[in-house]
Write a protein that holds these residues in place. Sequence first.
Motif, PDB file in Angstrom:
ATOM      1  N   LYS A 319       0.834  -1.204   0.000  1.00 27.82           N
ATOM      2  CA  LYS A 319       0.000   0.000   0.000  1.00 27.82           C
ATOM      3  C   LYS A 319       0.864   1.248   0.000  1.00 27.82           C
ATOM      4  CE  LYS A 319      -3.836  -0.516   1.976  1.00 27.82           C
ATOM      5  NZ  LYS A 319      -4.916  -0.764   2.974  1.00 27.82           N
ATOM      6  N   TYR A 323       0.956   4.200  -3.001  1.00 23.22           N
ATOM      7  CA  TYR A 323       0.556   5.586  -2.780  1.00 23.22           C
ATOM      8  C   TYR A 323       1.734   6.527  -2.572  1.00 23.22           C
ATOM      9  CZ  TYR A 323      -4.260   4.082  -2.542  1.00 23.22           C
ATOM     10  OH  TYR A 323      -5.493   3.565  -2.876  1.00 23.22           O
ATOM     11  N   ASN A 324       2.822   6.057  -2.028  1.00 22.91           N
ATOM     12  CA  ASN A 324       3.917   6.940  -1.633  1.00 22.91           C
ATOM     13  C   ASN A 324       5.170   6.772  -2.474  1.00 22.91           C
ATOM     14  OD1 ASN A 324       2.025   7.248   0.471  1.00 22.91           O
ATOM     15  ND2 ASN A 324       3.611   7.780   1.932  1.00 22.91           N
ATOM     16  N   ASN A 404      -0.729   7.917   2.282  1.00 27.93           N
ATOM     17  CA  ASN A 404      -1.903   8.732   1.940  1.00 27.93           C
ATOM     18  C   ASN A 404      -1.640   9.779   0.868  1.00 27.93           C
ATOM     19  OD1 ASN A 404      -0.263  10.438   3.431  1.00 27.93           O
ATOM     20  ND2 ASN A 404      -1.906  11.236   4.709  1.00 27.93           N
ATOM     21  N   THR A 407      -4.467  11.117  -1.454  1.00 31.13           N
ATOM     22  CA  THR A 407      -5.762  10.736  -0.899  1.00 31.13           C
ATOM     23  C   THR A 407      -6.378  11.911  -0.151  1.00 31.13           C
ATOM     24  OG1 THR A 407      -4.991   9.976   1.275  1.00 31.13           O
ATOM     25  CG2 THR A 407      -4.824   8.405  -0.558  1.00 31.13           C
ATOM     26  N   HIS A 445      -8.475   4.906   0.792  1.00 30.60           N
ATOM     27  CA  HIS A 445      -7.892   4.442  -0.457  1.00 30.60           C
ATOM     28  C   HIS A 445      -8.967   4.115  -1.492  1.00 30.60           C
ATOM     29  CE1 HIS A 445      -4.110   3.228   1.995  1.00 30.60           C
ATOM     30  NE2 HIS A 445      -4.017   4.456   1.538  1.00 30.60           N
ATOM     31  N   ASP A 449      -8.268   9.579  -5.448  1.00 30.44           N
ATOM     32  CA  ASP A 449      -7.595  10.872  -5.537  1.00 30.44           C
ATOM     33  C   ASP A 449      -8.568  12.018  -5.259  1.00 30.44           C
ATOM     34  OD1 ASP A 449      -5.989  13.022  -6.101  1.00 30.44           O
ATOM     35  OD2 ASP A 449      -6.016  12.754  -8.272  1.00 30.44           O
TER      36      ASP A 449
END
Length: 550
Positions: A319, A323-324, A404, A407, A445, A449
Amino acid sequence: MYQYNEQDQTLIEERVTQFRGQTQRFLNGDLGPDEFRALRLMNGLYVQTHAPMLRVAVPYGLLASRQLRMLAKVARDYDKGYCHFTTRQNVQYNWPALERVPDLLAELATVQMHAIQTSGNCLRNTTSDHLAGVCVDELEDPRPYCEIIRQWTTLHPEFAYLPRKFKIAVSGSEHDRAAVQLHDIGVYLVRNDQGEIGFRVLAGGGLGRTPIIGQTVKPFLEKKYLLSYLEAILRVYNLLGRRDNKYKARIKILVKETGLEKFIALVEAEWLQIRDSMLLEDERIAAMRAHFAPPAYESAAGSDTELAQRLADDAGFAKWVKYNSADHRVPGYRAVFVSLKEPDSPPGDITAEQLDALANLADEYSFGEVRSTHRQNLVLADVKQTDLYTLWQKLDALKLATPNIGTVTDMICCPGLDFCSLANAGSIGIAREINEALDDMDYIHDIGDIKINMSGCMNGCAHQSVGHIGILGVDKKGEEWYQITLGGSSENEAAIGERLGPAVAKQQITESITRILDVYVQQRLEDETFLQTVKRVGLEPFREKVYANH
């Protein structure tokens, strides 16, 4: 990254000495508050609610590990153990004592840092794409041109006292990650029909009380004319920009009131007089590019086969990577986002201990460099895939690995009433409330976006006008209320958000945001983003839900 020469270093050291004398004269009573105000603003010093606030320049968001360590030292020795990263890639300290600021600036100067022109009616820090030089959608690295612009703007004698502050952003990528269209001047690297790379220049963008999207004033500009064309725009603005009303003093108002066609004609006429007198030669561009040469990437990094198994074995790691991190132009490497949006911390804040630890991680995993982003996070731009798992564990231990990025909890947030003397309402506390209401990471999630931008006043430091969801604090008879806008964007399809309806009370704002998200979940089509849903269904379904019981 660019390394100061003797002239650069002498300039910032002499500036410290000059400001030290100005500060001492003010403290002795030899300079009045109004006289000192212009001087301190040109050195990045504001008067805020509790203490002076100092803004430190981070040109185009690029920091060396030694500079991170100095920022940590300043946070410990002159502040309360932390600092704050802004939407223009700079750093702010909220608690320095006025009489110690010259000493603080002297320490920053030892690592090629300063606060020159970070406030006041002057040319501010030039910003850029935080993935410059490593992203896969880049036409050309914009950072050499950012540095050339930085040198041109620094203490430019003609533009020291403009009608209002002036901001420039530059991007070389297909995807605008630098909010270029929302700056006084925006510059895109583009290719013309003959295959030549040059610049598309925009002017008249800006946020605050009157948010406006910048307009193209030069579809294609040869590289050699970059500085002369920027100078022409500034000359027209400096001559015709309003000085009688600070709310109408920005170039966006000048362009709007003059009309784009006439404004372009004025710029072109000025440019014809100077364009051949200040050419940007190929030799200077090449010399500047040498400062931004790629680091020593390992060719073997592309043969890594372990990452796929790591991702399969550890859902938390997978995850975080999703995302990161971002794709890198060199096989076997990724750009890693360091989230400054841990739920219990104000967005954009980082402690001295975290800064020191991050400097060590930058040295170990990313060639000793860190970048700051437009959305108040940091980036380690050159991390080998084989190092991702270990780096994730270390960042997680530092509370810098919240997965995040992009997000709804990756909020942009100004200091609001907690620190700013201009604010009408709080923002940090509201951000914490929203985080608490959205503490289910799977839900965060799932909705994808969504960018929330929240400002405590009309100055819009957090760019609420272009948030997918914008929140603006307003004062109503001494009470804190919040206006909501939907549909804004600072990216390629830049847009100003539309006001949803009347302001809501402080105790209702968090519930209003969760209701907006509920409507999105109910209304969205498969794989439809929040912005796409808002454009398709309009504001009415969101308005009905938010104001159902008001």
